[in-house]
Motif scaffolding. Structure first.
Motif, mmCIF file in Angstrom:
data_model
loop_
_atom_site.group_PDB
_atom_site.id
_atom_site.type_symbol
_atom_site.label_atom_id
_atom_site.label_comp_id
_atom_site.label_asym_id
_atom_site.label_seq_id
_atom_site.Cartn_x
_atom_site.Cartn_y
_atom_site.Cartn_z
ATOM 1 N N PRO A 28 53.569 36.471 31.823
ATOM 2 C CA PRO A 28 54.229 37.838 30.925
ATOM 3 C C PRO A 28 54.509 38.759 32.482
ATOM 4 N N VAL A 29 54.559 38.425 33.634
ATOM 5 C CA VAL A 29 55.094 38.752 34.139
ATOM 6 C C VAL A 29 56.467 37.935 35.090
ATOM 7 N N ARG A 63 59.449 41.702 29.781
ATOM 8 C CA ARG A 63 59.240 43.035 31.066
ATOM 9 C C ARG A 63 59.925 43.782 31.919
ATOM 10 N N ALA A 67 57.433 38.972 39.391
ATOM 11 C CA ALA A 67 56.477 40.279 39.631
ATOM 12 C C ALA A 67 55.664 39.579 40.907
ATOM 13 N N ALA A 69 55.099 35.773 44.005
ATOM 14 C CA ALA A 69 53.977 34.487 43.497
ATOM 15 C C ALA A 69 52.189 34.457 42.067
ATOM 16 N N ASP A 70 52.220 33.755 42.010
ATOM 17 C CA ASP A 70 51.501 33.392 40.827
ATOM 18 C C ASP A 70 49.925 33.522 41.291
ATOM 19 N N ILE A 71 49.615 34.439 41.488
ATOM 20 C CA ILE A 71 48.297 34.920 42.196
ATOM 21 C C ILE A 71 47.155 33.646 41.493
ATOM 22 N N GLY A 108 56.518 38.418 45.772
ATOM 23 C CA GLY A 108 57.409 37.169 46.045
ATOM 24 C C GLY A 108 58.627 37.826 45.363
ATOM 25 N N GLU A 111 60.944 39.368 47.038
ATOM 26 C CA GLU A 111 61.507 38.549 48.061
ATOM 27 C C GLU A 111 62.738 37.865 47.551
ATOM 28 N N PRO A 130 53.017 43.975 47.076
ATOM 29 C CA PRO A 130 52.000 44.824 47.482
ATOM 30 C C PRO A 130 50.590 43.199 48.016
ATOM 31 N N GLU A 131 51.180 42.325 48.779
ATOM 32 C CA GLU A 131 50.992 41.233 49.368
ATOM 33 C C GLU A 131 49.103 42.022 50.291
ATOM 34 N N LEU A 134 46.327 42.654 48.566
ATOM 35 C CA LEU A 134 45.991 41.259 48.541
ATOM 36 C C LEU A 134 44.498 40.784 49.624
ATOM 37 N N GLY A 139 55.072 36.810 52.448
ATOM 38 C CA GLY A 139 54.616 35.274 53.176
ATOM 39 C C GLY A 139 56.014 34.603 52.698
ATOM 40 N N ARG A 279 40.771 43.767 35.546
ATOM 41 C CA ARG A 279 41.193 43.306 34.186
ATOM 42 C C ARG A 279 40.022 42.438 33.808
HETATM 43 N N1 CAA Z 1 50.277 36.370 39.521
HETATM 44 C C1 CAA Z 1 49.192 35.728 38.209
HETATM 45 N N2 CAA Z 1 49.058 36.818 37.456
HETATM 46 C C2 CAA Z 1 49.472 38.109 37.383
HETATM 47 C C3 CAA Z 1 50.623 38.176 38.323
HETATM 48 C C4 CAA Z 1 50.698 37.496 39.141
HETATM 49 N N3 CAA Z 1 51.072 37.951 40.747
HETATM 50 N N4 CAA Z 1 51.259 39.913 38.366
HETATM 51 C C5 CAA Z 1 49.695 39.826 37.392
HETATM 52 N N5 CAA Z 1 49.448 38.985 36.561
HETATM 53 C C6 CAA Z 1 48.915 38.616 35.434
HETATM 54 C C7 CAA Z 1 47.582 39.821 34.746
HETATM 55 O O1 CAA Z 1 46.432 39.163 35.195
HETATM 56 C C8 CAA Z 1 47.068 40.283 33.610
HETATM 57 O O2 CAA Z 1 47.084 38.978 32.960
HETATM 58 P P1 CAA Z 1 46.011 38.991 31.973
HETATM 59 O O3 CAA Z 1 46.807 39.679 31.155
HETATM 60 O O4 CAA Z 1 45.317 37.741 31.081
HETATM 61 O O5 CAA Z 1 45.025 39.463 32.141
HETATM 62 C C9 CAA Z 1 48.846 39.881 33.016
HETATM 63 O O6 CAA Z 1 49.506 39.142 33.934
HETATM 64 C C10 CAA Z 1 49.706 41.426 33.107
HETATM 65 O O7 CAA Z 1 49.458 42.367 34.252
HETATM 66 P P2 CAA Z 1 48.724 43.871 34.017
HETATM 67 O O8 CAA Z 1 47.905 43.717 32.793
HETATM 68 O O9 CAA Z 1 48.639 44.175 35.033
HETATM 69 O O10 CAA Z 1 50.193 44.694 33.674
HETATM 70 P P3 CAA Z 1 50.981 45.973 33.435
HETATM 71 O O11 CAA Z 1 51.749 45.661 32.670
HETATM 72 O O12 CAA Z 1 49.627 46.960 34.191
HETATM 73 O O13 CAA Z 1 51.157 45.044 35.982
HETATM 74 C C11 CAA Z 1 52.143 44.258 37.266
HETATM 75 C C12 CAA Z 1 52.288 44.889 35.836
HETATM 76 C C13 CAA Z 1 52.330 45.803 37.998
HETATM 77 C C14 CAA Z 1 52.734 43.286 37.865
HETATM 78 C C15 CAA Z 1 50.997 43.582 37.875
HETATM 79 O O14 CAA Z 1 50.615 43.087 37.122
HETATM 80 C C16 CAA Z 1 50.605 43.779 39.395
HETATM 81 O O15 CAA Z 1 50.271 44.448 40.160
HETATM 82 N N6 CAA Z 1 50.496 42.465 39.656
HETATM 83 C C17 CAA Z 1 50.149 41.962 41.147
HETATM 84 C C18 CAA Z 1 51.641 42.566 41.322
HETATM 85 C C19 CAA Z 1 51.623 41.747 43.358
HETATM 86 O O16 CAA Z 1 50.557 41.673 43.427
HETATM 87 N N7 CAA Z 1 52.605 40.548 43.239
HETATM 88 C C20 CAA Z 1 52.349 40.014 44.818
HETATM 89 C C21 CAA Z 1 52.144 38.801 44.479
HETATM 90 S S1 CAA Z 1 51.865 38.347 46.398
HETATM 91 C C22 CAA Z 1 52.639 37.500 46.696
HETATM 92 O O17 CAA Z 1 54.132 37.582 46.017
HETATM 93 C C23 CAA Z 1 53.299 36.870 47.897
HETATM 94 C C24 CAA Z 1 53.747 36.163 48.640
HETATM 95 O O18 CAA Z 1 54.725 37.311 49.297
HETATM 96 C C25 CAA Z 1 54.988 35.109 48.521
#
Ligand code: CAA
Length: 699
Positions: A28-29, A63, A67, A69-71, A108, A111, A130-131, A134, A139, A279
């Motif tokens: 989805p993201v 959409r 968003a 890395a895959d958490i 990510g 980035e 937003p890391e 978490l 990274g 969630r």
């Molecule tokens: N990885 C895996 N799954 C994710 C995800 C991610 N980064 N972000 C969202 N999802 C999943 C959610 O768990 C949700 O799954 P379900 O439908 O199974 O519950 C689905 O995607 C939709 O997410 P939301 O319900 O949260 O949808 P939203 O439209 O309300 O919000 C969003 C979208 C703003 C992107 C929000 O999901 C969000 O803030 N996501 C996290 C973003 C984040 O923290 N990114 C940083 C990751 S760490 C990183 O990137 C490290 C690095 O530097 C390499």
């Protein structure tokens, strides 16, 4: 003719003359899971090897742009290629690469944009790191490339707050080169053409110079040390950003190590549990069915709770009819709501015009008759069963067919309330937490006869109000207050046995609670607990050690806490000080009961308090009041100020382990076998070596 190559199931390349589009499609993201990483790397490598395209534009379907890395991969063995390596390959591309970001380009994802040679934002874009939320830090080059693009202070701000920066601000800071109002695909084609025509400049971020700012780094480090000493990854952010004045490859190494170190911490696990837990609570069948339409809400009661609930509805754009019995109460309610909304304006949550528009949606009224056409009534009068039953009996005759009748009771029997109507299927509990327009928790209490669509409407409402709805079954106190009633006792026992209220508060604040239990009591008003103790006096277990001796005496003096100027602490203009009169009361109670005070370490205080919380939380799961451990965890994170980085009481319990918890309870039971009893579920978990996480998975 378009020429599309599917690199793998998530990444494709489309060639249009000199332009190559790389399209990410991972709903989805568009998270950068392994397949996306591999696909991006392969696509860039392939296009560079071919050497036919003169410009590459990356955009994403769906959409949002990426968003992050895959958490879901975090905490598992890493699968190559690593994200930073992929981004280095993108940055090193001989063919200029541009990115088009829409929706939320986070972590990510942002980035990825920074590793490309020019960035286009689509109207409505938000970028963020937003890391930190978490328990991590950027990274994949964020701490190294953002300082080169927008400076060290802005990088520290973004990486430490996790805030989402609007497109306009991103443009102003030079984070994006352009802001356009079209589809990502159109924008990608246009921007790529502009690169070919020399109208859009490209450059490698690694070649930009960082303006050193040692003062910003030192000030931030000092502030973190004072305010967030316990948060591991915050300090690592500063360390990594400080390395941005080194050559990029060296800085990236330092960032990578900091990222991997953060990944190993229990804080990261706790915060990610919180992310998915938020969630998961609405991911249950009860929340997903058909719901009833809610266009107008009636709120009964203009006190703090009723006004807060009404404010919350108005903030979500839902018209509210506020009902009180007397004009004075109604005026007070309207004044509170107005003040709440003004506060929202001050905090930048809404504009003054939006506040005025919200107030226009408020209809203050006297008498329940005005509720005849509302879709949902939320009753928030004081906690007395006969008063509630009287109101629900009246609502039964006044409200239209199909209207939902909700009580905001915090502990009364919702079934008894429902049975005062002849439509119990339309009745449920909607338990808000004070201040209701701020606190995000909403306990959705299912009565024995509540209809499925009524329950689903509760969850839909929670979503509209931007709250976290958690399903609870009927019992005294539901999930949160029932557990609270249990674990507040050891806080009092610890004081009776030798700790001071301040030591208990300090120890628990050290654990991560924003406020210790005595400060919370003072803030909420000590009279509330006093009334509850009096209410329960007749039914109290005669074998139970009484926990209210000290608090009762404080209340007898009228020292109800903050509102009275004193409680456990004395309040004035200066910071609160422990109340010396309370120390005298404690001494007197100990003397009267023949207790010789002993000392407790802070760790012992935390262990006893947390073990008590875990015990009742286990029982709540055991008897089905909460559906799963994660529901209890979210109640505590969103309603009780439980430290988010610890994930919630039952996530925290897993870090201790059921065996150790059973051993602790058995030890404490030597002093008080009535209070400290091992819940059968916890014993079973200890015997079988299972965890609350297993229960969350349905094991
Ligand atoms: N990885 C895996 N799954 C994710 C995800 C991610 N980064 N972000 C969202 N999802 C999943 C959610 O768990 C949700 O799954 P379900 O439908 O199974 O519950 C689905 O995607 C939709 O997410 P939301 O319900 O949260 O949808 P939203 O439209 O309300 O919000 C969003 C979208 C703003 C992107 C929000 O999901 C969000 O803030 N996501 C996290 C973003 C984040 O923290 N990114 C940083 C990751 S760490 C990183 O990137 C490290 C690095 O530097 C390499």
């Amino acid at each position: 003719m378009t020429d599309v190559t599917q690199v793998n199931e998530k990444i494709s390349i489309e060639r249009q003359g000199d332009i190559a589009l790389i399209i990410i499609d991972n709903p989805p993201v568009n998270a950068t899971g392994q397949v996306v990483r591999q696909g991006l790397q392969d696509a860039i490598t392939r296009l560079n090897e071919e050497g036919t395209a003169k410009v590459i534009a990356i955009y994403a379907e769906g959409r949002t742009f990426v968003a992050g890395a895959d958490i879901t991969e975090f905490g598992k063995p890493p699968q190559p290629p690593a994200l930073p390596d992929v981004y280095n390959i993108i940055e090193a591309s001989q063919i200029p690469v541009i990115s088009v970001m829409h929706g939320t380009a986070l972590g990510g994802g942002f980035e990825l944009g920074m590793a490309t040679h020019a960035r286009i934002g689509i109207k409505g874009l938000r970028v963020g790191l937003p890391e930190i939320l978490l328990g991590l830090l950027p990274g994949a080059g964020g701490t190294q490339r953002l300082p080169r693009i927008a400076g060290i202070p802005f990088t520290l701000d973004m990486a430490l707050s996790g805030r989402q920066v609007k497109a306009e601000e991103a443009l102003e800071k030079g984070v994006i080169d352009r802001l356009v109002d079209t589809t990502p695909r159109e924008a990608a084609l246009q921007a790529a053409q502009d690169v070919l025509d020399g109208k859009l400049a490209t450059r490698r971020t690694s070649e930009l110079q960082v303006e050193r700012d040692d003062k910003a780094l030192e000030d931030t480090a000092a502030k973190l040390k004072a305010k967030q000493a316990h948060l591991f990854s915050s300090h690592k952010v500063v360390e990594a950003v400080a390395a941005s004045s080194l050559p990029l490859t060296e800085g990236l190494k330092i960032e990578r190590q900091a990222f991997l170190d953060s990944m190993q911490t229990p804080q990261r696990a706790g915060l990610i549990h919180a992310f998915f837990g938020e969630r998961a609570v609405s991911g249950i069948p009860e929340a997903k069915g058909d719901s009833r339409e809610i266009n107008k809400i009636g709120v009964i009661g203009g006190g703090t709770m009723g006004s807060g609930i009404a404010t919350s509805c108005l903030l979500a754009g839902i018209p509210v009819r506020l009902v009180e019995v007397a004009q004075e109460g109604l005026d007070r309610g309207v004044a509170t709501i107005t003040k709440n909304l003004e506060g929202a304006v001050k905090r930048g949550k809404m504009t003054a015009e939006q506040k005025d528009a919200a107030l226009k949606m408020l209809e203050p009224s006297l008498g329940l008759e005005v509720l005849s056409d509302v879709d949902l009534v939320i009753e928030a009068v004081f906690e007395q069963m006969d008063v509630k039953k009287d109101i629900f009996g009246k609502l039964n005759t006044i409200c239209k067919e199909g209207a939902i009748l909700a009580s905001n009771t915090s502990y009364l029997d919702v079934n008894e309330i429902a049975d005062s109507t002849d439509r119990p299927q339309d009745v449920l509990g909607l338990h808000f937490f004070s201040p209701a327009h701020v606190m995000r928790l909403l306990e959705i209490v299912q009565g024995a006869k509540t209809a499925p669509d009524v329950l689903a409407t509760g969850f839909a409402l929670a979503k509209r109000l931007k709250k976290v709805g958690v399903l609870a079954q009927v019992c005294d106190g539901f999930i949160g207050n029932r557990i609270l009633a249990h674990y507040s006792k050891p806080a009092s026992y610890l004081v009776l046995d030798g700790a001071s209220p301040q030591q208990v508060d300090d120890a628990l604040e050290g654990f991560g609670f924003a406020m210790g239990p005595h400060k919370v009591g003072d803030l909420a008003g000590l009279d509330i607990g006093w009334m509850t103790r009096k209410r329960k006096a007749a039914t109290r277990d005669p074998n139970e050690r009484y926990a209210g001796d000290v608090a009762d005496k404080i209340c007898e003096n009228g020292w109800f806490g903050r509102k009275a100027g004193q409680g456990y602490y004395i309040y004035g203009d200066a910071a609160p000080e422990p109340n010396p009169e309370v120390a005298k009361i404690i001494d007197a109670v100990r003397a009267e009961k023949g207790i010789t005070p002993r000392t407790f370490t802070d760790a012992e205080i935390v262990d006893r308090y947390m073990t008590a919380m875990i015990v009742e939380a286990t029982r709540v799961v055991e008897d089905g009041t909460a559906k799963r451990p994660v529901d209890v965890d979210m109640v505590f994170l969103f309603g009780y100020g439980f430290p988010r980085f610890r994930g919630g009481p039952l996530h925290y319990a897993d870090t201790i382990g059921a065996k150790e918890l059973v051993a602790r309870i058995t030890e404490y039971a030597k002093e008080d076998a009535n209070y400290w009893q091992v819940p059968p579920l916890l014993q079973k978990m200890a015997d079988e070596g299972t965890t609350f996480a297993d229960l969350n998975k349905g094991a």
